[in-house]
Design an enzyme around this catalytic site. Structure first.
Site, PDB file in Angstrom:
ATOM      1  N   GLY A   1       0.540  -1.366  -0.226  1.00 27.07           N
ATOM      2  CA  GLY A   1      -0.309  -0.267  -0.231  1.00 27.07           C
ATOM      3  C   GLY A   1       1.210   1.381  -0.072  1.00 27.07           C
ATOM      4  N   ASP A   2       2.044   0.904   0.693  1.00 26.20           N
ATOM      5  CA  ASP A   2       2.604   2.498   0.892  1.00 26.20           C
ATOM      6  C   ASP A   2       3.615   2.606  -0.629  1.00 26.20           C
ATOM      7  OD1 ASP A   2       2.549   3.663   3.526  1.00 26.20           O
ATOM      8  OD2 ASP A   2       2.508   1.313   4.139  1.00 26.20           O
ATOM      9  N   MET A   3       3.864   1.789  -1.031  1.00 24.99           N
ATOM     10  CA  MET A   3       4.586   1.754  -1.685  1.00 24.99           C
ATOM     11  C   MET A   3       4.327   2.125  -2.769  1.00 24.99           C
ATOM     12  SD  MET A   3       7.963   1.788  -0.211  1.00 24.99           S
ATOM     13  CE  MET A   3       9.527   1.092  -1.610  1.00 24.99           C
TER      14      MET A   3
END
Length: 406
Positions: A170-172
């Site tokens: 999700g972050d990347m």
């Protein structure tokens, strides 16, 4: 290779973020040539500095996501710190933050506040749910978005709780969307002269990532819902993970021509004689319908061999395949070495360190970052000087803790 300037040379980016999604955006923009200033709070700094893996008192997590940046550590509770920060933002092209919606607005550093004095500012916010909608106020991390997005529910063995993905998808994924959106906004600014607010949510980006599940459900009128399938894909036979004598490998023989070559090799090297001539398996629909007959044969064929032997047979007939590699095998892979995907940096305290590179490859410039992540407040004086503060001003702010350095 003729050397050109890096694409974002001359751009100033304020990285007012922490942990992963925001810092990753800053790291990418620094690799592309921007001057990225990492702004942190006194004493503790970015929470990522306390995240493993540690070598000495240095976090590899922080070193990876903050390479190529300059470090400013300023006390925003002091009016002098706020004034310095305001001058810094007024000099910037891009502002990146990943706090809960509304948090920076309370400090006077929301988009509407900063755009008043810097209308060309591209302001990028990253949060769990975005700045609108009923969940905008809720806290969240990548794990939360991965669970809510439907991605986690499709992974794992039927009947068991889904596993953790073990990478911060999700972050990347949101981070690299932010890089694309920021560059688009900067390009748009060339004509309009105005910046804008980019509002990205971890949840949104993971929902957008569904290349199959959403259209499966909507176009079937809600009749089809993807479920856990374990080690292969029922709607794409043969495409999955198989266990050999000494490890695991993946095989992608879901395309008709590749399947026919694969079936012939199986039939000629220990599998059922004439198996390749069974026309039930010569179409995708036929293979999917007979998946439970195909899988045991493939599993048995793979299980009696070593990984390298299976790969050699399939490489020889151009059927895509690969060993399921451990990270040590990845780092030793000649392809990864040839592509420069591991970089070596000289750290003043740690000596030579190796970290993963970004996948940018330009024909006219090299985006490999050699500058290590900054110590807390490492570039305080340099940045303050660039904003017009005198030596006496800087010395006073350092003495009073407005500017903090390790």
């Amino acid at each position: 290779m003729s050397q050109q300037n890096l694409p974002l040379a001359g751009m100033r980016v304020i990285d007012y973020s922490h942990f992963l999604a925001g810092p990753y955006v800053g790291r990418c923009l620094a690799a592309l040539g921007a001057e990225v200033i990492k702004v942190e709070r006194p004493k503790t700094g970015d929470a990522g500095r306390q995240h493993a893996y540690f070598i000495g008192n240095h976090s590899g997590y922080f070193l990876q996501q903050n390479m190529g940046k300059k470090g400013l550590c300023v006390n925003m509770k002091d009016p002098r710190g706020r004034a310095l920060m305001q001058k810094l933002v007024d000099s910037a092209d891009v502002f990146v933050e990943n706090y809960r919606p509304g948090a920076l607005g309370k400090m006077g550093f929301g988009y509407e506040d900063l755009a008043k004095t810097n209308p060309g500012l591209v302001y990028c916010s990253i949060s769990a749910y975005g700045h609108t909608g009923p969940d905008a106020h809720r806290a969240g991390f990548g794990l939360i978005a991965e669970a809510k997005s439907g991605i986690m529910q499709m992974v794992g063995v039927p009947g068991e709780a889904p596993p953790l993905l073990r990478i911060s998808l999700g972050d990347m994924y949101t981070g690299i969307h932010a890089v694309a959106a920021i560059n688009a906004a900067l390009l748009g600014r060339v004509k309009s002269g105005k910046g804008q607010h980019i509002d990205l949510a971890l949840y949104d980006t993971l929902v957008s990532m569904h290349e199959y599940a959403v259209q499966l459900y909507t176009l079937s009128g809600g009749k089809e819902v993807p479920v856990q399938t374990g080690h292969d894909m029922p709607n794409s036979t043969l495409y999955g993970v198989f266990r050999a004598q000494d490890g695991d490998l993946v095989i992608a023989a879901q395309v008709d021509d590749a399947w026919k070559r694969f079936a012939q090799v199986v039939a000629n090297t220990g599998g059922p004689a004439g198996w390749d001539a069974d026309e039930r398996f010569h179409t995708a629909a036929g293979r999917n319908a007979n998946r439970l007959e195909i899988l045991p044969i493939v599993k048995a064929w793979v299980a009696q061999q070593k990984v390298a032997d299976v790969l050699a047979k399939l490489d020889a007939i151009d059927v895509p395949c690969a060993k399921v590699q451990r990270i040590d095998e990845v780092l030793d892979d000649p392809q990864i070495k040839a592509r420069g995907m591991v970089i070596e940096q000289d750290h003043p305290a740690l000596g030579k360190i190796k970290l993963p590179n970004l996948p940018f490859h330009f024909s006219g410039c090299d985006t490999t970052v050699t500058q290590v992540a900054p110590d807390l407040g490492q570039h305080n004086a340099e940045i303050a000087h660039s904003l017009g503060f005198s030596d006496d001003d800087i010395a006073a702010m350092q003495a009073d803790g407005v500017l903090y350095a390790e």
